[in-house]
Design a protein around this motif. Structure first.
Motif, PDB file in Angstrom:
ATOM      1  N   LEU A  78      54.596  37.946  29.490  1.00  0.00           N
ATOM      2  CA  LEU A  78      55.268  38.535  30.524  1.00  0.00           C
ATOM      3  C   LEU A  78      53.943  39.188  31.678  1.00  0.00           C
ATOM      4  CD1 LEU A  78      57.850  39.374  31.849  1.00  0.00           C
ATOM      5  CD2 LEU A  78      57.519  41.540  30.678  1.00  0.00           C
ATOM      6  N   ALA A  79      53.091  39.477  31.337  1.00  0.00           N
ATOM      7  CA  ALA A  79      52.014  40.067  32.109  1.00  0.00           C
ATOM      8  C   ALA A  79      51.651  39.077  33.114  1.00  0.00           C
ATOM      9  CB  ALA A  79      50.972  40.561  31.507  1.00  0.00           C
ATOM     10  N   ALA A  80      51.293  37.776  32.543  1.00  0.00           N
ATOM     11  CA  ALA A  80      50.759  36.611  33.508  1.00  0.00           C
ATOM     12  C   ALA A  80      52.127  36.304  34.586  1.00  0.00           C
ATOM     13  CB  ALA A  80      50.719  35.222  32.504  1.00  0.00           C
ATOM     14  N   THR A  81      53.155  36.364  34.056  1.00  0.00           N
ATOM     15  CA  THR A  81      54.290  36.240  34.881  1.00  0.00           C
ATOM     16  C   THR A  81      54.340  36.829  36.158  1.00  0.00           C
ATOM     17  OG1 THR A  81      55.655  35.217  33.303  1.00  0.00           O
ATOM     18  CG2 THR A  81      57.007  35.699  35.114  1.00  0.00           C
ATOM     19  N   THR A  82      54.360  38.203  35.869  1.00  0.00           N
ATOM     20  CA  THR A  82      54.449  39.445  36.827  1.00  0.00           C
ATOM     21  C   THR A  82      53.084  39.440  37.637  1.00  0.00           C
ATOM     22  OG1 THR A  82      53.514  40.969  35.204  1.00  0.00           O
ATOM     23  CG2 THR A  82      55.949  40.945  35.435  1.00  0.00           C
ATOM     24  N   ARG A  83      51.898  39.172  37.172  1.00  0.00           N
ATOM     25  CA  ARG A  83      50.860  38.817  37.792  1.00  0.00           C
ATOM     26  C   ARG A  83      50.853  37.872  39.033  1.00  0.00           C
ATOM     27  NH1 ARG A  83      47.513  37.714  34.028  1.00  0.00           N
ATOM     28  NH2 ARG A  83      47.092  40.177  33.658  1.00  0.00           N
ATOM     29  N   GLY A  84      51.797  36.553  38.647  1.00  0.00           N
ATOM     30  CA  GLY A  84      51.927  35.730  39.509  1.00  0.00           C
ATOM     31  C   GLY A  84      52.878  36.278  40.741  1.00  0.00           C
ATOM     32  N   VAL A  85      53.891  36.630  40.216  1.00  0.00           N
ATOM     33  CA  VAL A  85      54.915  37.277  41.157  1.00  0.00           C
ATOM     34  C   VAL A  85      54.326  38.437  42.186  1.00  0.00           C
ATOM     35  CG1 VAL A  85      57.100  38.889  41.328  1.00  0.00           C
ATOM     36  CG2 VAL A  85      57.056  37.003  39.601  1.00  0.00           C
ATOM     37  N   ALA A  86      53.459  39.273  41.644  1.00  0.00           N
ATOM     38  CA  ALA A  86      52.873  40.352  42.400  1.00  0.00           C
ATOM     39  C   ALA A  86      51.942  39.903  43.519  1.00  0.00           C
ATOM     40  CB  ALA A  86      52.192  41.308  41.619  1.00  0.00           C
ATOM     41  N   SER A  87      51.178  38.611  43.225  1.00  0.00           N
ATOM     42  CA  SER A  87      50.067  38.227  44.105  1.00  0.00           C
ATOM     43  C   SER A  87      50.046  36.944  44.609  1.00  0.00           C
ATOM     44  CB  SER A  87      48.762  38.733  43.746  1.00  0.00           C
ATOM     45  OG  SER A  87      48.598  38.260  42.340  1.00  0.00           O
ATOM     46  N   GLY A  88      50.629  35.897  43.594  1.00  0.00           N
ATOM     47  CA  GLY A  88      50.459  34.688  43.653  1.00  0.00           C
ATOM     48  C   GLY A  88      51.002  33.818  45.096  1.00  0.00           C
ATOM     49  N   GLY A  89      52.162  34.392  45.453  1.00  0.00           N
ATOM     50  CA  GLY A  89      52.883  33.975  46.411  1.00  0.00           C
ATOM     51  C   GLY A  89      52.613  34.246  47.805  1.00  0.00           C
ATOM     52  N   TYR A  90      51.434  35.034  47.980  1.00  0.00           N
ATOM     53  CA  TYR A  90      51.025  35.544  49.286  1.00  0.00           C
ATOM     54  C   TYR A  90      49.763  34.902  49.755  1.00  0.00           C
ATOM     55  CZ  TYR A  90      54.439  39.398  47.998  1.00  0.00           C
ATOM     56  OH  TYR A  90      55.604  40.143  47.624  1.00  0.00           O
ATOM     57  N   ARG A  91      49.519  35.255  51.115  1.00  0.00           N
ATOM     58  CA  ARG A  91      48.586  34.546  51.899  1.00  0.00           C
ATOM     59  C   ARG A  91      47.316  35.236  51.290  1.00  0.00           C
ATOM     60  NH1 ARG A  91      47.488  34.630  58.381  1.00  0.00           N
ATOM     61  NH2 ARG A  91      45.473  33.489  58.526  1.00  0.00           N
ATOM     62  N   TYR A  92      47.191  36.683  51.201  1.00  0.00           N
ATOM     63  CA  TYR A  92      46.090  37.352  50.558  1.00  0.00           C
ATOM     64  C   TYR A  92      46.045  37.947  49.110  1.00  0.00           C
ATOM     65  CZ  TYR A  92      44.848  37.238  55.701  1.00  0.00           C
ATOM     66  OH  TYR A  92      44.598  36.725  57.026  1.00  0.00           O
ATOM     67  N   GLN A  93      45.288  37.541  48.346  1.00  0.00           N
ATOM     68  CA  GLN A  93      45.255  38.347  46.963  1.00  0.00           C
ATOM     69  C   GLN A  93      44.112  39.276  46.990  1.00  0.00           C
ATOM     70  OE1 GLN A  93      45.486  34.321  47.067  1.00  0.00           O
ATOM     71  NE2 GLN A  93      47.664  35.105  47.160  1.00  0.00           N
ATOM     72  N   ALA A  94      44.426  40.406  46.522  1.00  0.00           N
ATOM     73  CA  ALA A  94      43.259  41.590  46.797  1.00  0.00           C
ATOM     74  C   ALA A  94      43.349  42.258  45.085  1.00  0.00           C
ATOM     75  CB  ALA A  94      43.911  42.693  47.705  1.00  0.00           C
ATOM     76  N   ARG A  95      42.087  42.787  45.163  1.00  0.00           N
ATOM     77  CA  ARG A  95      41.695  43.496  43.944  1.00  0.00           C
ATOM     78  C   ARG A  95      40.997  44.682  44.165  1.00  0.00           C
ATOM     79  NH1 ARG A  95      40.847  42.940  38.114  1.00  0.00           N
ATOM     80  NH2 ARG A  95      38.801  44.141  37.557  1.00  0.00           N
ATOM     81  N   PHE A  96      41.388  45.793  43.800  1.00  0.00           N
ATOM     82  CA  PHE A  96      41.139  47.229  44.045  1.00  0.00           C
ATOM     83  C   PHE A  96      40.546  48.142  42.697  1.00  0.00           C
ATOM     84  CE2 PHE A  96      44.191  46.072  47.103  1.00  0.00           C
ATOM     85  CZ  PHE A  96      43.702  46.193  48.560  1.00  0.00           C
ATOM     86  N   ILE A  97      39.611  48.780  42.928  1.00  0.00           N
ATOM     87  CA  ILE A  97      39.301  49.776  41.713  1.00  0.00           C
ATOM     88  C   ILE A  97      39.891  51.111  42.228  1.00  0.00           C
ATOM     89  CG2 ILE A  97      37.461  50.657  40.496  1.00  0.00           C
ATOM     90  CD1 ILE A  97      37.935  47.754  40.060  1.00  0.00           C
ATOM     91  N   LEU A  98      40.734  51.575  41.444  1.00  0.00           N
ATOM     92  CA  LEU A  98      41.312  52.961  41.848  1.00  0.00           C
ATOM     93  C   LEU A  98      40.446  54.199  40.936  1.00  0.00           C
ATOM     94  CD1 LEU A  98      45.155  51.637  41.746  1.00  0.00           C
ATOM     95  CD2 LEU A  98      43.355  51.734  43.541  1.00  0.00           C
ATOM     96  N   GLN A  99      40.565  55.185  41.564  1.00  0.00           N
ATOM     97  CA  GLN A  99      39.905  56.376  40.822  1.00  0.00           C
ATOM     98  C   GLN A  99      41.092  57.101  40.368  1.00  0.00           C
ATOM     99  OE1 GLN A  99      36.634  56.310  40.042  1.00  0.00           O
ATOM    100  NE2 GLN A  99      36.715  54.489  41.003  1.00  0.00           N
ATOM    101  N   ALA A 100      41.887  56.549  39.320  1.00  0.00           N
ATOM    102  CA  ALA A 100      42.882  57.265  38.634  1.00  0.00           C
ATOM    103  C   ALA A 100      43.070  56.581  37.230  1.00  0.00           C
ATOM    104  CB  ALA A 100      44.253  57.033  39.443  1.00  0.00           C
ATOM    105  N   PRO A 101      43.750  57.159  36.374  1.00  0.00           N
ATOM    106  CA  PRO A 101      43.790  56.531  35.038  1.00  0.00           C
ATOM    107  C   PRO A 101      44.983  55.492  35.236  1.00  0.00           C
ATOM    108  CG  PRO A 101      44.030  58.941  34.557  1.00  0.00           C
ATOM    109  CD  PRO A 101      43.920  58.744  36.230  1.00  0.00           C
ATOM    110  N   ALA A 102      44.805  54.164  34.294  1.00  0.00           N
ATOM    111  CA  ALA A 102      45.890  53.173  34.291  1.00  0.00           C
ATOM    112  C   ALA A 102      47.308  53.693  34.064  1.00  0.00           C
ATOM    113  CB  ALA A 102      45.394  52.265  33.118  1.00  0.00           C
ATOM    114  N   GLU A 103      47.446  54.778  33.261  1.00  0.00           N
ATOM    115  CA  GLU A 103      48.862  54.885  32.565  1.00  0.00           C
ATOM    116  C   GLU A 103      49.323  55.768  33.931  1.00  0.00           C
ATOM    117  OE1 GLU A 103      46.113  58.001  30.552  1.00  0.00           O
ATOM    118  OE2 GLU A 103      46.173  55.777  31.057  1.00  0.00           O
ATOM    119  N   VAL A 104      48.640  56.622  34.721  1.00  0.00           N
ATOM    120  CA  VAL A 104      49.363  57.239  35.716  1.00  0.00           C
ATOM    121  C   VAL A 104      49.627  56.187  36.884  1.00  0.00           C
ATOM    122  CG1 VAL A 104      48.878  58.902  37.745  1.00  0.00           C
ATOM    123  CG2 VAL A 104      48.074  59.239  35.397  1.00  0.00           C
ATOM    124  N   MET A 105      49.002  55.259  37.110  1.00  0.00           N
ATOM    125  CA  MET A 105      49.327  54.104  38.167  1.00  0.00           C
ATOM    126  C   MET A 105      50.314  53.125  37.858  1.00  0.00           C
ATOM    127  SD  MET A 105      47.300  55.405  40.383  1.00  0.00           S
ATOM    128  CE  MET A 105      48.042  54.601  41.861  1.00  0.00           C
TER     129      MET A 105
END
Length: 313
Positions: free
Chosen positions: A219-246
């Motif tokens: 499921l994680a791979a499916t939602t990853r494709g939905v979240a970014s795969g269909g868009y012109r720009y795919q982006a990756r960010f480093i957030l200064q916050a715990p993963a469970e919070v975000m």
């Protein structure tokens, strides 16, 4: 007479469940004998309900008739159908809005007052979000049928930049995010799993030969494709916050969160506009670093200079 009518309604309700009923099981549910069950089944047939005999188990099932028989719904089912119809009236499947309104009107006319109140209460406190691009029911049904029957599906696909290609796939499942419909499929030309937006897809009929389903992606791979795969720009960010919070703040269909350590995480997401990405990240309220794409870094510098210049001296 009242007892017989009530028994017929209960029999009809039982037959509408997705299973085959033996005569003995129906007799136990209704508290009558087998012969009474047979007579009641004949009465339903005389009223126009297509009750089919199931060979081998001396049982019954409700068949498909020339017209749709009345449906018997319990309280929770009736409320669920009414809410679903209200959502469909402003939903993302093109062309069913008017039909949904007509069906909802018919249903609300026969709802008991206690259920009508529940439906209207839920609707009064619910906010209908802005939907994405609509997709025709014919496309949804064609893709769903090919997925169910494990038949290869060829279609014309328009990418975010307008380029059209012909894709040959083994369709696996449909995903609806509340804004858009997506197809998760094995792309035979690219030999990998891909996610396709249905509003950019035009099936080529007839479908291809049957295939043996592959092991589905997580499921994680499916939602990853939905979240970014269909868009012109795919982006990756480093957030200064715990993963469970975000993870509580960002839906899996919007972005994928990966923990780095106890105080930071990575976010993968996508958009068709660099400005949209910059605005979204600026509104998250946490410190972040852009890892990719490089053009987003340049765009944020331009926006930063423009915003700084707008401040009074």
């Amino acid at each position: 007479m009242l007892e017989t009518s009530a028994r017929l309604l209960k029999l009809l309700s039982l037959l509408q469940s997705p299973r085959d009923w033996s005569g003995t099981a129906l007799a136990d549910e209704l508290g009558v004998g087998i012969r009474t069950v047979r007579r009641d089944v004949d009465k339903l047939r005389n009223l126009g309900y297509p009750v089919d005999a199931v060979p081998g188990v001396a049982g019954y099932r409700l068949g498909a008739g020339a017209s749709l028989p009345p449906l018997l719904l319990d309280d929770e089912e009736a409320v669920a159908v009414a809410i679903g119809l209200r959502a469909a009236a402003t939903g993302s499947v093109e062309g069913i809005e008017e039909s949904s309104v007509r069906a909802l009107t018919k249903l609300e006319q026969v709802l008991p007052s206690r259920l009508r109140h529940r439906v209207r209460l839920l609707q009064s406190v619910a906010v209908t979000p802005t939907i994405g691009a609509s997709v025709s029911p014919e496309v949804v049904m064609a893709v769903a049928t090919a997925s169910r029957d494990h038949q290869r599906l060829r279609f014309d696909y328009r990418s975010h930049d307008g380029t059209s290609t012909v894709r040959t796939t083994e369709p696996h499942r449909l995903v609806h995010t509340g804004r858009r419909w997506y197809l998760v499929a094995w792309d035979l030309d690219r030999e990998d799993w891909r996610t396709f937006r249905l509003d950019r897809l035009e099936p080529r009929i007839p479908t291809g030969p049957r295939f043996t389903p592959r092991e589905a992606p997580e499921l994680a791979a499916t939602t990853r494709g939905v979240a970014s795969g269909g868009y012109r720009y795919q982006a990756r960010f480093i957030l200064q916050a715990p993963a469970e919070v975000m993870a509580d703040r960002i839906a899996t269909t919007v972005g994928t969160i990966e923990p780095i350590d106890e105080v930071s995480c990575a976010l993968s997401t996508g958009a068709n506009s660099l400005d949209e990405l910059a605005l979204h990240m600026g509104m998250l309220g946490v410190d972040f670093t852009v890892e990719s794409p490089p053009e987003l870094i340049d765009r944020i510098r331009v926006l930063t200079d423009r915003l700084s210049a707008s401040l009074p001296a």
